[in-house]
Design a protein around this motif. Structure first.
Motif, PDB file in Angstrom:
ATOM      1  N   ALA A  37      -2.164  -4.115 -11.785  1.00  0.00           N
ATOM      2  CA  ALA A  37      -3.140  -3.561 -10.854  1.00  0.00           C
ATOM      3  C   ALA A  37      -3.505  -4.587  -9.804  1.00  0.00           C
ATOM      4  O   ALA A  37      -3.280  -5.778  -9.960  1.00  0.00           O
ATOM      5  N   GLN A  38      -4.113  -4.078  -8.688  1.00  0.00           N
ATOM      6  CA  GLN A  38      -4.280  -4.913  -7.509  1.00  0.00           C
ATOM      7  C   GLN A  38      -5.547  -5.770  -7.500  1.00  0.00           C
ATOM      8  O   GLN A  38      -5.944  -6.279  -6.470  1.00  0.00           O
ATOM      9  N   SER A  59      -9.218  -3.514  -5.577  1.00  0.00           N
ATOM     10  CA  SER A  59      -8.524  -2.253  -5.873  1.00  0.00           C
ATOM     11  C   SER A  59      -9.351  -1.029  -5.513  1.00  0.00           C
ATOM     12  O   SER A  59      -8.811  -0.015  -5.062  1.00  0.00           O
ATOM     13  N   LYS A  74      -9.012   4.358  -4.288  1.00  0.00           N
ATOM     14  CA  LYS A  74      -8.488   3.274  -5.115  1.00  0.00           C
ATOM     15  C   LYS A  74      -7.038   3.033  -4.760  1.00  0.00           C
ATOM     16  O   LYS A  74      -6.283   3.977  -4.507  1.00  0.00           O
ATOM     17  N   THR A  87      -3.485   2.280  -5.924  1.00  0.00           N
ATOM     18  CA  THR A  87      -2.611   2.363  -7.085  1.00  0.00           C
ATOM     19  C   THR A  87      -1.197   2.107  -6.607  1.00  0.00           C
ATOM     20  O   THR A  87      -0.687   2.825  -5.738  1.00  0.00           O
ATOM     21  N   TYR A  95      -0.358  -0.180  -4.695  1.00  0.00           N
ATOM     22  CA  TYR A  95      -0.536  -0.546  -3.291  1.00  0.00           C
ATOM     23  C   TYR A  95      -0.689   0.676  -2.385  1.00  0.00           C
ATOM     24  O   TYR A  95      -0.573   0.558  -1.168  1.00  0.00           O
ATOM     25  N   GLY A 111      -7.875  -4.224 -11.922  1.00  0.00           N
ATOM     26  CA  GLY A 111      -8.048  -3.205 -10.905  1.00  0.00           C
ATOM     27  C   GLY A 111      -9.040  -2.135 -11.295  1.00  0.00           C
ATOM     28  O   GLY A 111      -9.134  -1.107 -10.619  1.00  0.00           O
ATOM     29  N   ARG A 165      -0.892 -11.264  -6.274  1.00  0.00           N
ATOM     30  CA  ARG A 165      -1.457 -10.027  -5.736  1.00  0.00           C
ATOM     31  C   ARG A 165      -0.660  -9.461  -4.561  1.00  0.00           C
ATOM     32  O   ARG A 165      -0.920  -8.345  -4.132  1.00  0.00           O
TER      33      ARG A 165
END
Length: 833
Positions: free
Chosen positions: A11-12, A16, A27, A29, A31, A56, A389
């Motif tokens: 996850a970012q 996020s 959000k 997801t 990217y 995230g 990231r």
């Protein structure tokens, strides 16, 4: 239970989730932004904040007055924050540098026309009692900056650990950079001067570039034309200094009331953008590849946008998002592209049924650095997971700053795991490679310890009638406690016996410890008197009253201690009321000495006793004759054998001792027929003890002699091995002077004026004595003093300048009498001091 978990998710990270405006949210997801309809409790028009965890997942979102948790409820005590909702950049959420269970919230209360003072910060903590977060009163509304405007941005310090909070002072040329550390906002700020005053309008956006090397401002002016300007500054992440200010003049000074609003940098820092509202409704693009005023302003390009664009914010996908008064979010798809190739999507993302209003969440801008990375909780007892990231890289290289790990100090994995070799501070660097470009990001990481049961006592004892403060030691400043009755203080007061439990937790681990609280009366301890110790191994045990713990000065713990040596020992006894102690000394007496000489061969008179050998202090002496009788006072006359037993409490010695003791002849010279020298005068020696023979100074051997002339007469009496001399005087005219030398049998040289010298009490001159000598011997026959040819024969009790010891001494006196005859007198005496 541990409040923070690790995961291998891709996850970012902290950016996020975006929550903003009126119930607008989306959000990222993989990217890609995805609308989150009906998920937000927020209703805000301008500056807001959101933060997610490393996986995230949403943690918190906030508007300047209120903070919300992931369950879309107000964080406990998270309302009534010092902030104003209409502030353009009124809030920012920042993860704590060490503890994943904590976050900083920055709010702004200053706004022209609305009052207020400036910027505040708050700390949101996940506690066992409030696992979704609470703001404790001591962590709320902490003021740090006065008279600052609405503009706020943030980047990582060059150490990658701390954060620069960068503010603008309106109507001034000053920029302030406050360092946010684990302990909060530090004072004073680093002040930079732009050399160009800001306008009197504090509104608009300020953004740092994702690399942290530039600052940009879009300053919204008043109704007067020409007050809308932009500014650019270089920024040094190591020092917090802004410099090299460039002015971006108003786009069109002939147009009144077009508000400049948002601004943002592309990820590479090559392009800078500013938005405009009605009637222009567009954005300006500047190239800052060549950073000088002429080049930057010459690169200005206006993009007409069919929307009322407001705030701007770069995303994890490197695109720049623009808020809008409608439901659609605008997006610059390729912010690093030249102006002619720029793509602006007027309807990139719908957040219906929410409304974005004028604001988007503000983030720490270096979250979007091309090489930014996150890591799992920093605990010394477990491996650490790292996440790159940036989703658009060709390859990566990690250096964990841990050379002791050898080949494991580097990795080429996108999301590696590393086990650090010690509890320390490490500098981790990530290099990313894409299309021939290289970027790097450095972060300083401190490892922390989990709580330990060894830190907690199972029993806490106090003194009856007094309150007891119990303190749970905390492994580090990020450790929290929760008592069974829901109190969260590490220190608390007990007034009565209690059995309870306490939960101790930090982001590394959680433990539960039983706690018993008891109350005692004052303890007592007694070791007794000092005592003799003869060696071996012995136990020392005290008498105790109401003692809970006993420990010893030699390091032993427990009721008794085993000792094998002399010395002083201290026992300590304690309970919750007091600590007391007592000492005892174990000593070994001085061992007895042997008698030394094995034989006494001496002459004494009947009035004397032969002294026993002197006994040292603390030694018991017993003397037994050959038939086993105790003769602890005197030796018998004659030849005999004795056993001398000397003993201390620990040691005994036995000596065989021999004596040969004889009696010195005793008697007196009597004059028969008169005192002076008439005809028929005789001198007779009358003996009181037996003797063998005698010899007068006249050469005669009879008991009675008749002197022929006046003068001194002496007789030497023999009782081998002993002898004695006696003297008398005869005078034919008058009573003669007593010229019989008489020496005392005791003298005391102690300077008291009485009997301080050993001497004969006669007038040697009147008696006609000449060639006199006086010799002093000790009991073993060693000559100590030899006085010759002196007028007065006297001894002061010193030998070679040192006082002679007490005891029995012997003397020999010789002289020539008035008739030139040799004269000798022997005897003994006692020296006492």
């Amino acid at each position: 239970m541990i409040l923070v978990l690790t995961s291998n998710s891709a996850a970012q990270g902290p950016t996020s989730n975006w929550f903003f405006g009126n119930q607008a949210a989306f959000k990222f997801t993989d990217y890609q932004p995805v609308n989150l309809p009906n998920s937000s409790a927020m209703s805000a028009g301008h500056g807001v904040a959101t933060v997610s965890n490393i996986r995230g997942e949403l943690e918190y979102y906030a508007q300047p007055e209120i903070a919300y948790n992931r369950q879309h409820q107000i964080v406990h005590n998270g309302d009534n924050l010092n902030g104003i909702q209409v502030s353009w950049q009124g809030a920012m959420l920042i993860p704590h540098m060490a503890d994943p269970n904590r976050h900083f919230l920055i709010t702004n209360q200053f706004l022209s026309g609305f009052g207020g003072t400036g910027h505040y910060y708050h700390q949101i903590k996940k506690t066992w009692k409030y696992p979704t977060g609470e703001i404790m009163p001591s962590d709320k509304n902490l003021f740090f900056s006065d008279s600052t405007g609405e503009r706020l941005t943030a980047v990582h310090h060059a150490n990658g650990r701390h954060i620069w909070l960068i503010v603008r002072y309106p109507n001034s040329d000053s920029i302030g950079a406050f360092l946010l550390t684990e302990l909060g906002v530090q004072q004073p700020p680093v002040i930079s001067y732009s050399s160009v005053p800001d306008t009197n309008q504090p509104r608009g956006q300020m953004k740092a570039s994702p690399r942290g090397d530039f600052l940009g401002e879009n300053i919204q002016g008043s109704s007067a034309a020409g007050e809308n300007i932009g500014m650019l500054h270089r920024f040094d992440r190591a020092t917090g200094k802004a410099s090299s200010t460039l002015i971006l003049p108003a786009f069109d000074s002939t147009v009144v009331n077009y508000p400049q609003m948002g601004c943002e940098f592309s990820q590479s820092s090559n392009n800078f953008f500013m938005t405009f509202g009605s009637p222009l409704e567009g954005l300006l693009q500047y190239s800052i590849v060549n950073y000088d005023s002429l080049s930057v302003n010459a690169s200005r390009f206006f993009h007409q946008v069919v929307a009322n664009g407001r705030s701007m914010q770069i995303g994890i996908d490197s695109k720049i998002y623009i808020s809008n008064s409608g439901a659609n979010i605008l997006c610059i798809e390729n912010p690093d592209a030249p102006a002619a190739q720029l793509i602006v999507n007027d309807s990139a993302l719908s957040v219906a049924p929410g409304n974005p209003g004028s604001g988007l969440p503000d983030f720490v801008q270096t979250f979007f650095h091309p090489a930014y990375f996150d890591y799992s909780r920093a605990c010394s007892h477990e491996p650490m997971k790292f996440w790159s990231r940036n989703g658009n890289v060709d390859s990566v290289l990690w250096d964990f700053g841990d050379p002791a790990s050898g080949a494991f100090n580097s990795s080429t994995q996108i999301n590696p795991t590393h086990s650090f070799t010690s509890k320390d501070t490490f500098g981790v660097t990530l290099w990313t490679y894409h299309n021939g470009s290289i970027d790097s990001f450095y972060r300083e990481i401190v490892l922390y310890e989990p709580p330990s049961l060894s830190d907690v006592d199972s029993i806490y004892a106090g003194c009856a009638g007094q309150p007891l403060e119990v303190t749970i030691p905390l492994t580090n400043e990020y450790t929290g406690v929760l008592w069974e009755d829901s109190l969260q203080d590490a220190q608390r007061i007990f007034t009565e016996p209690t059995v309870t439990k306490v939960i101790i937790y930090n982001f590394c681990d959680t433990i539960t410890a039983p706690v018993r609280v008891e109350f005692d009366t004052a303890p007592q301890i007694e070791l007794g008197n000092d005592t003799i110790f003869c060696g071996g191994l012995a136990a020392i045990s005290p008498k105790l009253v109401d003692a809970r713990l006993v420990w010893w000065s030699n390091g032993d713990t427990g009721f008794s201690t085993m000792v094998d040596d002399t010395g002083s020992y201290t026992a300590f006894a304690g309970n919750g009321c007091d600590t007391v102690s007592d000492d005892i000394r174990l000593f070994r007496p001085t061992p007895p000495t042997r008698v030394g000489n094995s034989t006494i061969d001496t002459c004494i008179d009947l009035s004397e006793a032969v002294p026993l050998p002197l006994v040292p202090d603390g030694i018991k002496q017993l003397v037994y004759n050959r038939i086993g009788e105790n003769v602890d006072e005197f030796f018998d006359f004659g030849i005999d054998t004795y056993n001398i037993v000397r003993a201390s409490a620990c040691d005994t010695v036995i000596d065989t001792f021999y004596t040969s003791i004889s009696v010195v002849p005793e008697g007196v010279i009597n004059q028969i027929g008169g005192w002076c020298l008439p005809d028929g005068l005789s001198l007779a020696f009358e003996a009181s003890v037996e003797y063998d023979s005698l010899r007068w100074s006249s050469g005669e051997n009879a008991q009675i002699i008749a002197p022929k002339s006046s003068g001194r007469y002496s007789v030497e009496v023999f009782a081998p091995p002993c002898s004695a001399s006696f003297i008398t005087s005869v005078d034919s005219v008058v009573c003669p002077i007593n010229c019989d030398p008489y020496f005392p049998n005791v003298f005391s040289p102690n300077n008291d004026g009485i009997n301080d010298f050993f001497t004969a009490n006669i007038d040697h001159v009147a008696c006609g004595h000449s060639e006199m000598t006086l010799q002093i011997f000790n009991r073993w026959g060693n000559m100590l003093v030899n006085l010759r040819n002196v007028e007065e024969l006297q001894w002061d009790g010193f030998v070679n300048g040192s006082p002679a010891s007490e005891g029995v001494y012997f003397y020999i006196f010789t002289a020539k009498d008035a008739s030139n005859k040799d004269y000798q007198l022997n005897g003994y005496f006692h020296l006492k001091r």
